[in-house]
Write a protein that holds these residues in place. Sequence first.
Motif, PDB file in Angstrom:
ATOM      1  N   LYS A   1       0.933  -1.259   0.017  1.00  0.00           N
ATOM      2  CA  LYS A   1      -0.245   0.033   0.060  1.00  0.00           C
ATOM      3  C   LYS A   1       1.004   1.730   0.500  1.00  0.00           C
ATOM      4  CE  LYS A   1      -3.903  -1.479   1.215  1.00  0.00           C
ATOM      5  NZ  LYS A   1      -5.396  -1.255  -0.724  1.00  0.00           N
ATOM      6  N   PHE A   2       0.590   2.573  -0.647  1.00  0.00           N
ATOM      7  CA  PHE A   2       1.211   3.378  -0.687  1.00  0.00           C
ATOM      8  C   PHE A   2       1.872   4.462   0.618  1.00  0.00           C
ATOM      9  CE2 PHE A   2       1.856   8.074  -1.836  1.00  0.00           C
ATOM     10  CZ  PHE A   2       2.727   8.263  -2.635  1.00  0.00           C
ATOM     11  N   MET A   3       0.489   4.088   1.288  1.00  0.00           N
ATOM     12  CA  MET A   3       1.305   4.712   2.462  1.00  0.00           C
ATOM     13  C   MET A   3       2.231   3.738   3.426  1.00  0.00           C
ATOM     14  SD  MET A   3      -2.011   3.082   3.054  1.00  0.00           S
ATOM     15  CE  MET A   3      -3.159   4.466   1.883  1.00  0.00           C
ATOM     16  N   ALA A   4       2.308   2.897   3.809  1.00  0.00           N
ATOM     17  CA  ALA A   4       3.050   1.884   3.969  1.00  0.00           C
ATOM     18  C   ALA A   4       5.180   1.872   3.907  1.00  0.00           C
ATOM     19  CB  ALA A   4       2.424   0.432   4.354  1.00  0.00           C
ATOM     20  N   LEU A   5       4.638   2.976   2.625  1.00  0.00           N
ATOM     21  CA  LEU A   5       6.169   2.632   1.554  1.00  0.00           C
ATOM     22  C   LEU A   5       7.021   3.350   2.183  1.00  0.00           C
ATOM     23  CD1 LEU A   5       4.715   3.098  -1.827  1.00  0.00           C
ATOM     24  CD2 LEU A   5       5.931   1.496  -1.341  1.00  0.00           C
ATOM     25  N   ILE A   6       7.246   5.074   3.240  1.00  0.00           N
ATOM     26  CA  ILE A   6       7.295   5.079   4.159  1.00  0.00           C
ATOM     27  C   ILE A   6       8.385   4.524   5.537  1.00  0.00           C
ATOM     28  CG2 ILE A   6       8.313   7.602   5.708  1.00  0.00           C
ATOM     29  CD1 ILE A   6       6.793   9.201   3.190  1.00  0.00           C
ATOM     30  N   PRO A   7       6.980   4.107   6.202  1.00  0.00           N
ATOM     31  CA  PRO A   7       7.273   3.000   6.995  1.00  0.00           C
ATOM     32  C   PRO A   7       8.265   1.582   6.671  1.00  0.00           C
ATOM     33  CG  PRO A   7       4.999   3.938   7.168  1.00  0.00           C
ATOM     34  CD  PRO A   7       5.823   4.275   6.108  1.00  0.00           C
ATOM     35  N   ALA A   8       7.643   1.351   6.043  1.00  0.00           N
ATOM     36  CA  ALA A   8       8.700   0.169   5.233  1.00  0.00           C
ATOM     37  C   ALA A   8      10.423   1.178   4.641  1.00  0.00           C
ATOM     38  CB  ALA A   8       8.009   0.012   4.119  1.00  0.00           C
ATOM     39  N   LEU A   9      10.338   1.767   4.041  1.00  0.00           N
ATOM     40  CA  LEU A   9      12.096   2.337   3.791  1.00  0.00           C
ATOM     41  C   LEU A   9      12.636   2.736   5.470  1.00  0.00           C
ATOM     42  CD1 LEU A   9      13.923   3.431   1.689  1.00  0.00           C
ATOM     43  CD2 LEU A   9      12.608   6.017   1.704  1.00  0.00           C
ATOM     44  N   GLN A  10      11.605   3.508   6.263  1.00  0.00           N
ATOM     45  CA  GLN A  10      12.817   3.364   7.376  1.00  0.00           C
ATOM     46  C   GLN A  10      13.222   2.534   8.559  1.00  0.00           C
ATOM     47  OE1 GLN A  10       8.796   6.243   8.879  1.00  0.00           O
ATOM     48  NE2 GLN A  10      10.496   7.763   8.918  1.00  0.00           N
ATOM     49  N   SER A  11      12.211   1.356   8.288  1.00  0.00           N
ATOM     50  CA  SER A  11      11.969   0.394   8.862  1.00  0.00           C
ATOM     51  C   SER A  11      13.539  -0.489   8.393  1.00  0.00           C
ATOM     52  CB  SER A  11      11.135  -0.421   9.205  1.00  0.00           C
ATOM     53  OG  SER A  11      11.275  -0.738   7.833  1.00  0.00           O
ATOM     54  N   GLY A  12      14.171  -0.751   6.646  1.00  0.00           N
ATOM     55  CA  GLY A  12      14.870  -0.679   6.625  1.00  0.00           C
ATOM     56  C   GLY A  12      14.565  -1.949   5.879  1.00  0.00           C
ATOM     57  N   LYS A  13      13.001  -2.230   5.878  1.00  0.00           N
ATOM     58  CA  LYS A  13      12.432  -3.608   4.440  1.00  0.00           C
ATOM     59  C   LYS A  13      13.135  -2.964   3.016  1.00  0.00           C
ATOM     60  CE  LYS A  13      10.959  -5.875   8.196  1.00  0.00           C
ATOM     61  NZ  LYS A  13      11.513  -6.951   8.182  1.00  0.00           N
ATOM     62  N   VAL A  14      13.228  -2.013   2.364  1.00  0.00           N
ATOM     63  CA  VAL A  14      12.912  -1.498   1.331  1.00  0.00           C
ATOM     64  C   VAL A  14      14.065  -0.808   1.318  1.00  0.00           C
ATOM     65  CG1 VAL A  14      10.587  -1.825   0.309  1.00  0.00           C
ATOM     66  CG2 VAL A  14      11.206   0.517   1.389  1.00  0.00           C
ATOM     67  N   ASP A  15      15.334  -0.551   0.219  1.00  0.00           N
ATOM     68  CA  ASP A  15      16.328   0.548  -0.013  1.00  0.00           C
ATOM     69  C   ASP A  15      15.694   1.956  -0.708  1.00  0.00           C
ATOM     70  OD1 ASP A  15      18.670  -1.329   1.217  1.00  0.00           O
ATOM     71  OD2 ASP A  15      17.980  -2.249  -1.149  1.00  0.00           O
TER      72      ASP A  15
ATOM     73  N   PHE B   1      10.626  -7.143  13.947  1.00  0.00           N
ATOM     74  CA  PHE B   1      11.216  -6.950  13.082  1.00  0.00           C
ATOM     75  C   PHE B   1      11.949  -6.710  11.701  1.00  0.00           C
ATOM     76  CE2 PHE B   1       8.809 -10.430  13.744  1.00  0.00           C
ATOM     77  CZ  PHE B   1       9.567 -11.631  13.980  1.00  0.00           C
ATOM     78  N   ALA B   2      12.073  -5.070  11.966  1.00  0.00           N
ATOM     79  CA  ALA B   2      13.028  -3.611  11.717  1.00  0.00           C
ATOM     80  C   ALA B   2      14.221  -4.334  10.965  1.00  0.00           C
ATOM     81  CB  ALA B   2      12.811  -3.308  12.524  1.00  0.00           C
ATOM     82  N   SER B   3      15.073  -5.076  11.891  1.00  0.00           N
ATOM     83  CA  SER B   3      16.555  -5.040  10.806  1.00  0.00           C
ATOM     84  C   SER B   3      16.698  -6.338  10.467  1.00  0.00           C
ATOM     85  CB  SER B   3      17.066  -4.739  12.406  1.00  0.00           C
ATOM     86  OG  SER B   3      16.838  -5.695  13.479  1.00  0.00           O
ATOM     87  N   VAL B   4      15.292  -7.507  10.294  1.00  0.00           N
ATOM     88  CA  VAL B   4      15.432  -8.840   9.992  1.00  0.00           C
ATOM     89  C   VAL B   4      14.839  -8.904   8.244  1.00  0.00           C
ATOM     90  CG1 VAL B   4      14.609 -11.074  10.375  1.00  0.00           C
ATOM     91  CG2 VAL B   4      15.015  -9.377  12.918  1.00  0.00           C
ATOM     92  N   ASN B   5      15.367  -9.644   7.649  1.00  0.00           N
ATOM     93  CA  ASN B   5      14.967  -9.964   6.637  1.00  0.00           C
ATOM     94  C   ASN B   5      15.019 -11.206   6.302  1.00  0.00           C
ATOM     95  OD1 ASN B   5      14.447  -9.923   4.306  1.00  0.00           O
ATOM     96  ND2 ASN B   5      16.410 -10.979   3.096  1.00  0.00           N
ATOM     97  N   ILE B   6      12.544 -11.206   6.564  1.00  0.00           N
ATOM     98  CA  ILE B   6      11.851 -12.206   6.803  1.00  0.00           C
ATOM     99  C   ILE B   6      11.376 -11.864   5.928  1.00  0.00           C
ATOM    100  CG2 ILE B   6      10.828 -10.417   8.711  1.00  0.00           C
ATOM    101  CD1 ILE B   6      10.390 -13.216  10.689  1.00  0.00           C
ATOM    102  N   ASP B   7       9.905 -13.516   6.182  1.00  0.00           N
ATOM    103  CA  ASP B   7       9.355 -13.853   4.806  1.00  0.00           C
ATOM    104  C   ASP B   7       7.700 -12.676   5.676  1.00  0.00           C
ATOM    105  OD1 ASP B   7       7.589 -14.305   3.380  1.00  0.00           O
ATOM    106  OD2 ASP B   7       7.888 -16.243   2.930  1.00  0.00           O
ATOM    107  N   PRO B   8       7.133 -11.598   5.068  1.00  0.00           N
ATOM    108  CA  PRO B   8       6.037 -10.944   5.267  1.00  0.00           C
ATOM    109  C   PRO B   8       5.038 -11.949   5.719  1.00  0.00           C
ATOM    110  CG  PRO B   8       6.397 -10.507   2.728  1.00  0.00           C
ATOM    111  CD  PRO B   8       7.120 -11.952   3.513  1.00  0.00           C
ATOM    112  N   VAL B   9       5.008 -12.927   4.461  1.00  0.00           N
ATOM    113  CA  VAL B   9       4.256 -14.451   4.921  1.00  0.00           C
ATOM    114  C   VAL B   9       4.046 -14.519   6.426  1.00  0.00           C
ATOM    115  CG1 VAL B   9       2.983 -16.636   4.118  1.00  0.00           C
ATOM    116  CG2 VAL B   9       3.565 -14.791   2.726  1.00  0.00           C
ATOM    117  N   PHE B  10       5.267 -14.967   7.014  1.00  0.00           N
ATOM    118  CA  PHE B  10       5.416 -14.903   8.414  1.00  0.00           C
ATOM    119  C   PHE B  10       5.620 -14.247   9.136  1.00  0.00           C
ATOM    120  CE2 PHE B  10       8.420 -15.749  12.224  1.00  0.00           C
ATOM    121  CZ  PHE B  10       8.404 -16.597  12.976  1.00  0.00           C
ATOM    122  N   VAL B  11       5.629 -13.254   9.154  1.00  0.00           N
ATOM    123  CA  VAL B  11       5.042 -12.198   9.643  1.00  0.00           C
ATOM    124  C   VAL B  11       3.464 -11.785  10.068  1.00  0.00           C
ATOM    125  CG1 VAL B  11       5.054 -10.632  10.159  1.00  0.00           C
ATOM    126  CG2 VAL B  11       7.129 -11.140   9.585  1.00  0.00           C
ATOM    127  N   ALA B  12       3.108 -11.851   9.455  1.00  0.00           N
ATOM    128  CA  ALA B  12       1.879 -12.091   9.055  1.00  0.00           C
ATOM    129  C   ALA B  12       0.498 -13.879   9.557  1.00  0.00           C
ATOM    130  CB  ALA B  12       0.908 -12.451   7.221  1.00  0.00           C
TER     131      ALA B  12
END
Length: 494
Positions: A205-219, A348-359
Motif C-alpha cells: 500500500k502507498f501509505m506503507a512505503l515510507i514506514p517500510a523505508l524507514q525500517s529498512g525493509k526497502v532501500d 522485525f525492522a532489522s531482520v530480512n524476514i518473509d512477510p507471510v511468516f510475519v502475517a
Amino acid sequence: MMAGLMFFIAFTGCSKTEKVITSFNDAKHAKIGVMTGSTGETIAAARFPNAQVKSFDDIMDTVAAMKSGQLDAVITAYPAALQVSKLNPEFWYLPEPLDNEETAIAIKKGHDDLLAAVNRIISELKADGTLESMKKRWFKADLSPYEEMNITLPTEGKVLKIGVSATREPFSFVDKNGRVTGHDGELARIIGAKLQRPVEFSNMKFMALIPALQSGKVDLIVTGMTATDERRKSVAFSQPYFANAQVMLVRKSSIAGTTSIPFIKSIANSFHNNIIQEKRYLLIMEGLKTTVVISVLSTVFGTLLGALICFMRMSKKSVLSLPARIYISILRGTPVLVVLMMIFYVVFASVNIDPVFVAVVAFGMNFAAYVSEIFRTGIDGVDKGQTEAGIAMGFTRVRTFLYIVLPQTVRRILPVYKGEFISLVKMTSIVGYIAVQDLTKASDIIRSRTFDAFFPLVMVAILYFLISWVLMQSLEYVERVTDPKYKRRKVSHA
C-alpha cells in the motif's frame, strides 16, 4: 445473494445525481476524492476548502466511487488520470493543472552513498535521453502496447530492495507475467543494473512505503512519489526524474455515439477483461493459495498459543496469570492491522524476514488472545465434580483433563471457536500493507489495470466464502464426531 446484489449494483447503475464539472469553479462544493497520503489531499484542502474531500487507498477506488455517483471529481497525477480516461470514455481531466510537482526516488536518511549513486544515475539518464525516451514509451495517449526496455540484471550480489505501489499504471503495475513493470519499474531495474545489484520489488500500500523505508525493509521507493517538504522530514529524496502535474479527473457531460451494452454481454466482457485477459486468473489463484496458507497456519499457531495463554491465565500463580491477563487485554484491545504493522516494521525492522511468516505470527497472536478466553470459559463450564471423580478413580490430573474435561470442553467451545476462525480468515485481507499478495491484493492489482469496480471484488468475495465454507465444514465434522449423541446414533445404525 451478496454476489447477485453486487452484480445488480454494478450493471444497473446508480440513482444518484451526477454533477458535471467543467471548471475549478464548479468544484467548490463538489465531492472530491483523493488518495490517502498523496499530495492531492493537500491540494484539495488548500484549493477547495468548502468541498467534501474523501480519502481512498488508491486510484481504482476513487474511480469506482465516481462510477457509483459517490464522487464528482478526483485529484490525481496526470499519468493516472490519462490512464483512467483511456479505459473509461465517460471520464476526462481538466486541461489546466492544479499544481506541478517533482517526482523523485525516496531513500532512507543517512544513506548518503546510495543517494549520491542514484543522483549520478539520474543525471546520466537525463543527459543521454533515456528518461525522455521512457516518458514517450510509457505515457501514451492511446492503448497501444507498451515498449519495455530489455534490462539484464546481475543474479548475485547485495539485493536492491525497491518499494512500490504497483497499482498505479503506467508508473508501476503488475504485468501478465506477474512482474512489476511500468515507467518506474523499468527505472528501478536500470538503477539496479548500473549499481550491479539484483533487484527485488516489495509491492505494498502507498501509505506503507515510507514506514517500510524507514525500517529498512526497502532501500528505495520508486513509485511516482512526489518529493514534498513534509515527506523530506522523514526521508531523503533524489533529484527529480519526472515533472508530474496534478489534475482533476471529472465526468463528461455526454458521450457521443455511446450505446448501452446488454446485461449478459457486459458480464461476459468483464469476465474476459478481469479474469482471462493476460491470464489474470493466475493472480487470483496465487492470492488464493497465500490466503489459505496464512489462514490455516495462523489458526494452528493461534490455537496452540491460545492453549498456553489459557493455561497461564488459569494458573493460581500470579507470575503466570498476570502476564496472560496483560497479553489478552493488549491484543484484544489493539486493531490487528496495528499489530501486523508493528511486528513487521518495528519488531522485525532489522531482520530480512518473509512477510507471510510475519502475517502468520500477527494473526496467530491476535487469534490466541480470543481463543484463550474461549478455552477458559469452556473448561470452567465443566463441572468440578467430574475432575474430582476422575482423580478419585485413580486418574492423574493430566489424564483427567485429557480424557474427561477436554472432550467436553471441545464440544462446548466449537460453536464460538468457529465464529472466531471465520473472522480470522476475513481479517487476512489486510496483509497487503506488508507486501503480501493475497486474494484482496490480487483484486487490487486487477482493478488497477481494468478499473472495473465490481467484478474482481465479486470474484474475491465468492472465493472468501468458499474458503470459509470448506474450513467451516471441517470444523463441523469435528463438532459432530465429538458429540456423544452422534456416536450413539452411528453405533445404533451399525
